[in-house]
Motif scaffolding. Structure first.
Motif, short mmCIF file in Angstrom:
data_model
loop_
_atom_site.label_atom_id
_atom_site.label_comp_id
_atom_site.label_asym_id
_atom_site.label_seq_id
_atom_site.Cartn_x
_atom_site.Cartn_y
_atom_site.Cartn_z
N UNK A 37 9.59 0.14 3.44
CA UNK A 37 10.07 -1.22 3.15
C UNK A 37 8.94 -2.14 2.68
N UNK A 38 9.33 -3.21 2.03
CA UNK A 38 8.39 -4.23 1.59
C UNK A 38 7.63 -4.75 2.80
N UNK A 39 6.30 -4.88 2.65
CA UNK A 39 5.48 -5.40 3.73
C UNK A 39 4.92 -4.35 4.67
N UNK A 40 5.14 -3.07 4.37
CA UNK A 40 4.68 -2.00 5.25
C UNK A 40 4.00 -0.88 4.47
N UNK A 41 3.23 -0.06 5.19
CA UNK A 41 2.53 1.08 4.62
C UNK A 41 2.70 2.30 5.53
N UNK A 42 2.57 3.48 4.94
CA UNK A 42 2.43 4.72 5.69
C UNK A 42 0.96 5.10 5.57
N UNK A 43 0.33 5.46 6.70
CA UNK A 43 -1.09 5.83 6.69
C UNK A 43 -1.29 7.17 7.36
N UNK A 44 -2.35 7.88 6.93
CA UNK A 44 -2.69 9.18 7.51
C UNK A 44 -4.21 9.31 7.59
N UNK A 45 -4.67 10.00 8.60
CA UNK A 45 -6.08 10.35 8.66
C UNK A 45 -6.31 11.58 7.82
N UNK B 171 1.69 5.97 1.66
CA UNK B 171 2.97 5.47 1.19
C UNK B 171 2.96 3.96 1.13
N UNK B 172 3.42 3.42 0.01
CA UNK B 172 3.48 1.97 -0.20
C UNK B 172 4.94 1.57 -0.38
N UNK B 173 5.24 0.27 -0.32
CA UNK B 173 6.63 -0.17 -0.45
C UNK B 173 7.33 0.42 -1.68
N UNK B 174 8.55 0.92 -1.43
CA UNK B 174 9.36 1.49 -2.49
C UNK B 174 9.27 3.01 -2.58
N UNK B 175 8.21 3.61 -2.03
CA UNK B 175 8.08 5.07 -2.05
C UNK B 175 8.91 5.68 -0.92
#
Length: 148
Positions: A105-113, A85-89
């Protein structure tokens, strides 16, 4: 004598160019060794990956980022995870109990293994983009085994 000076000049120039190229590449590229099974089957424990420090993260990329200091365990400093997930998603539904925002939010990411068990946004929450070292651009053969 002049051939000797020319040879010294050529050697100095080649050395300076090699040093400049190496310095430029180390600013832009870094080799990282994957540890653990959290990215299997994509990357196995011990596999090395080439990481671009200049490429921005996109959804689906594999990124290397700094482990949040408040959650560091067992000396983990860097994590290798897929950007989910990237900003705006929209924040994935299973993270809404951890993340208050509906959108990343702007400046953040969602990450998964990629593996079944992984330390990722499900435990860490949103990852600051400022903590990203870079994006994996190429897998490299595993580090050679040391023979005695």
């Amino acid at each position: 004598m002049s051939d000797y000076l020319i040879a010294i000049g050529v050697a100095a120039t080649v050395g300076a160019v090699a040093w400049s190229v190496r310095r430029l590449l180390t600013r832009r590229l870094v080799l990282v060794t994957v540890r653990g099974a959290s990215m299997e089957p994509t990357f196995a424990d011990g596999e090395r990956v080439l990481v671009s420090r200049t490429r921005p993260c996109c959804d689906g990329d594999v990124a290397v980022f700094g482990m949040p200091e408040r959650q560091r365990v067992d000396g983990l400093r860097w994590l290798v995870k897929r950007v989910a997930g990237v900003p705006g998603e929209l924040v994935p539904a299973d993270l809404r109990s951890i993340v208050a925002e509906e959108q990343v939010p702007v400046g953040f990411l969602v990450v998964r293994g990629d593996g079944a068990r992984s330390l990722d946004s499900r435990q860490l929450g949103l990852i600051p983009q400022a903590s990203v070292l870079g994006v994996v651009i190429y897998p490299v053969r595993p580090a050679p085994a040391v023979r005695s």
